[in-house]
Scaffold this active site. Structure first.
Site, PDB file in Angstrom:
ATOM      1  N   PRO A 111       4.618   3.957   0.403  1.00  0.00           N
ATOM      2  CA  PRO A 111       5.990   4.256   0.805  1.00  0.00           C
ATOM      3  C   PRO A 111       6.672   3.153   1.600  1.00  0.00           C
ATOM      4  CG  PRO A 111       4.417   5.572   2.045  1.00  0.00           C
ATOM      5  CD  PRO A 111       3.653   4.918   0.937  1.00  0.00           C
ATOM      6  N   ASN A 112       7.931   2.992   1.276  1.00  0.00           N
ATOM      7  CA  ASN A 112       8.875   2.091   1.961  1.00  0.00           C
ATOM      8  C   ASN A 112       8.644   0.612   1.670  1.00  0.00           C
ATOM      9  OD1 ASN A 112      10.437   4.116   3.387  1.00  0.00           O
ATOM     10  ND2 ASN A 112       8.574   4.476   4.571  1.00  0.00           N
TER      11      ASN A 112
ATOM     12  N   ARG B 187      14.990  -5.012   5.208  1.00  0.00           N
ATOM     13  CA  ARG B 187      15.042  -4.514   6.586  1.00  0.00           C
ATOM     14  C   ARG B 187      13.826  -5.065   7.331  1.00  0.00           C
ATOM     15  NH1 ARG B 187      18.995  -2.380   4.727  1.00  0.00           N
ATOM     16  NH2 ARG B 187      19.740  -0.241   4.754  1.00  0.00           N
TER      17      ARG B 187
ATOM     18  N   TYR C  71       7.816  -7.786   8.844  1.00  0.00           N
ATOM     19  CA  TYR C  71       7.218  -7.918   7.512  1.00  0.00           C
ATOM     20  C   TYR C  71       7.632  -9.206   6.774  1.00  0.00           C
ATOM     21  CZ  TYR C  71       6.097  -3.039   8.354  1.00  0.00           C
ATOM     22  OH  TYR C  71       5.610  -1.888   8.901  1.00  0.00           O
TER      23      TYR C  71
ATOM     24  N   ASN D 256      -2.054  -1.411  -0.733  1.00  0.00           N
ATOM     25  CA  ASN D 256      -1.306  -1.267   0.506  1.00  0.00           C
ATOM     26  C   ASN D 256      -0.703   0.136   0.495  1.00  0.00           C
ATOM     27  OD1 ASN D 256       0.305  -1.312   2.744  1.00  0.00           O
ATOM     28  ND2 ASN D 256       1.205  -3.316   2.328  1.00  0.00           N
TER      29      ASN D 256
ATOM     30  N   ALA E   2       2.373   3.727   5.200  1.00  0.00           N
ATOM     31  CA  ALA E   2       2.108   4.686   6.273  1.00  0.00           C
ATOM     32  C   ALA E   2       1.100   5.760   5.875  1.00  0.00           C
ATOM     33  CB  ALA E   2       3.419   5.327   6.718  1.00  0.00           C
TER      34      ALA E   2
ATOM     35  N   GLU F  24      -8.280  -2.431   0.951  1.00  0.00           N
ATOM     36  CA  GLU F  24      -7.110  -2.027   1.742  1.00  0.00           C
ATOM     37  C   GLU F  24      -6.381  -3.296   2.210  1.00  0.00           C
ATOM     38  OE1 GLU F  24      -8.111   0.628   4.986  1.00  0.00           O
ATOM     39  OE2 GLU F  24      -6.250   0.147   6.042  1.00  0.00           O
TER      40      GLU F  24
ATOM     41  N   HIS G  83      -2.889  -4.933   4.242  1.00  0.00           N
ATOM     42  CA  HIS G  83      -1.682  -4.780   5.062  1.00  0.00           C
ATOM     43  C   HIS G  83      -1.049  -6.136   5.313  1.00  0.00           C
ATOM     44  CE1 HIS G  83      -2.569  -0.622   5.699  1.00  0.00           C
ATOM     45  NE2 HIS G  83      -3.796  -0.946   6.037  1.00  0.00           N
TER      46      HIS G  83
ATOM     47  N   ARG H 126      -0.351  -3.469  16.655  1.00  0.00           N
ATOM     48  CA  ARG H 126       0.893  -2.692  16.675  1.00  0.00           C
ATOM     49  C   ARG H 126       0.665  -1.353  17.379  1.00  0.00           C
ATOM     50  NH1 ARG H 126       3.577  -2.649  10.957  1.00  0.00           N
ATOM     51  NH2 ARG H 126       5.294  -1.884  12.255  1.00  0.00           N
TER      52      ARG H 126
HETATM   53  O1  CA2 Z   1       1.581  -3.946   7.327  1.00  0.00           O
HETATM   54  C1  CA2 Z   1       1.589  -3.241   6.294  1.00  0.00           C
HETATM   55  O2  CA2 Z   1       1.467  -3.713   5.157  1.00  0.00           O
HETATM   56  C2  CA2 Z   1       1.798  -1.735   6.420  1.00  0.00           C
HETATM   57  O3  CA2 Z   1       1.001  -1.097   5.432  1.00  0.00           O
HETATM   58  C3  CA2 Z   1       3.272  -1.491   6.165  1.00  0.00           C
HETATM   59  C4  CA2 Z   1       3.663  -0.032   6.348  1.00  0.00           C
HETATM   60  C5  CA2 Z   1       3.186   0.504   7.695  1.00  0.00           C
HETATM   61  O4  CA2 Z   1       3.461   1.893   7.788  1.00  0.00           O
HETATM   62  C6  CA2 Z   1       1.701   0.269   7.904  1.00  0.00           C
HETATM   63  O5  CA2 Z   1       1.350   0.734   9.184  1.00  0.00           O
HETATM   64  C7  CA2 Z   1       1.380  -1.197   7.786  1.00  0.00           C
HETATM   65  C8  CA2 Z   1       5.172   0.133   6.301  1.00  0.00           C
HETATM   66  C9  CA2 Z   1       5.842  -0.450   5.117  1.00  0.00           C
HETATM   67  C10 CA2 Z   1       7.309  -0.246   5.322  1.00  0.00           C
HETATM   68  O6  CA2 Z   1       7.975  -1.448   5.078  1.00  0.00           O
HETATM   69  C11 CA2 Z   1       9.247  -1.552   5.504  1.00  0.00           C
HETATM   70  C12 CA2 Z   1       9.915  -2.670   5.065  1.00  0.00           C
HETATM   71  C13 CA2 Z   1      11.200  -2.873   5.466  1.00  0.00           C
HETATM   72  C14 CA2 Z   1      11.835  -1.957   6.292  1.00  0.00           C
HETATM   73  C15 CA2 Z   1      11.168  -0.827   6.727  1.00  0.00           C
HETATM   74  C16 CA2 Z   1       9.874  -0.637   6.310  1.00  0.00           C
END
Ligand code: CA2
Length: 146
Positions: A11-12, A19, A24, A75, A78, A100, A102, A109
């Protein structure tokens, strides 16, 4: 014959580059897909790159990997921190190796990101190297599936 590797994204992650570039980076998921395909070509791997915001779809794709892939770079976004269903799906496709992945260093974090529900089920974990985490996972999958 070239091995197929599924690169699955939760997700996301479709919002990457649009964003929160401070956490990221500025690359989009399409940029990362292109880098994975290029690295896969160097490694002799065929990359099947996907993203879903839906937990059940990710479960379905893990099941599909059991028939179609030599390994999975995953990946889970969340869902990493919450999903017993993804943990069970990874176990269900054993011995297909799942790594896995990330982008960020989840251990540097918020505390809720320190726990991974899927970590006990995967072959290994790569985090904190930005989009290069995906390439490291592909290199590892190339080595361990030889
Ligand atoms: O660091 C990573 O790759 C994560 O898997 C990214 C997830 C986060 O929930 C994990 O804890 C770590 C979130 C991806 C969401 O990406 C976004 C990108 C732009 C704006 C908002 C969220």
């Amino acid at each position: 014959m070239s091995k197929t590797i599924f690169v699955l994204n939760g997700p996301n992650l479709n919002m990457l580059g649009k964003r929160e570039p401070g956490i990221y980076g500025g690359k989009t998921l399409a940029d990362i897909e292109a880098e994975c395909i290029a690295a896969g070509a160097e490694l002799g791997l065929t990359i099947d790159f996907r993203q879903s915001n839906h937990e059940g779809t990710l479960v379905d794709w893990l099941h599909e990997a059991a028939d179609k892939a030599a390994g999975v770079a995953f990946n889970a976004g969340a869902y990493t921190h919450t999903s017993v269903a993804l943990h069970d799906a990874i176990r269900a496709i054993s011995p297909i190796p799942v790594i896995e992945v990330h982008i960020s260093n989840v251990h540097a974090r918020e505390e809720f990101r320190h726990k991974s529900m899927i970590a006990p089920a995967v072959k290994g974990v790569i985090c904190g190297f930005g989009p290069h985490s995906y390439i490291l996972a592909l290199q590892a999958l190339k080595t361990i599936t030889q």
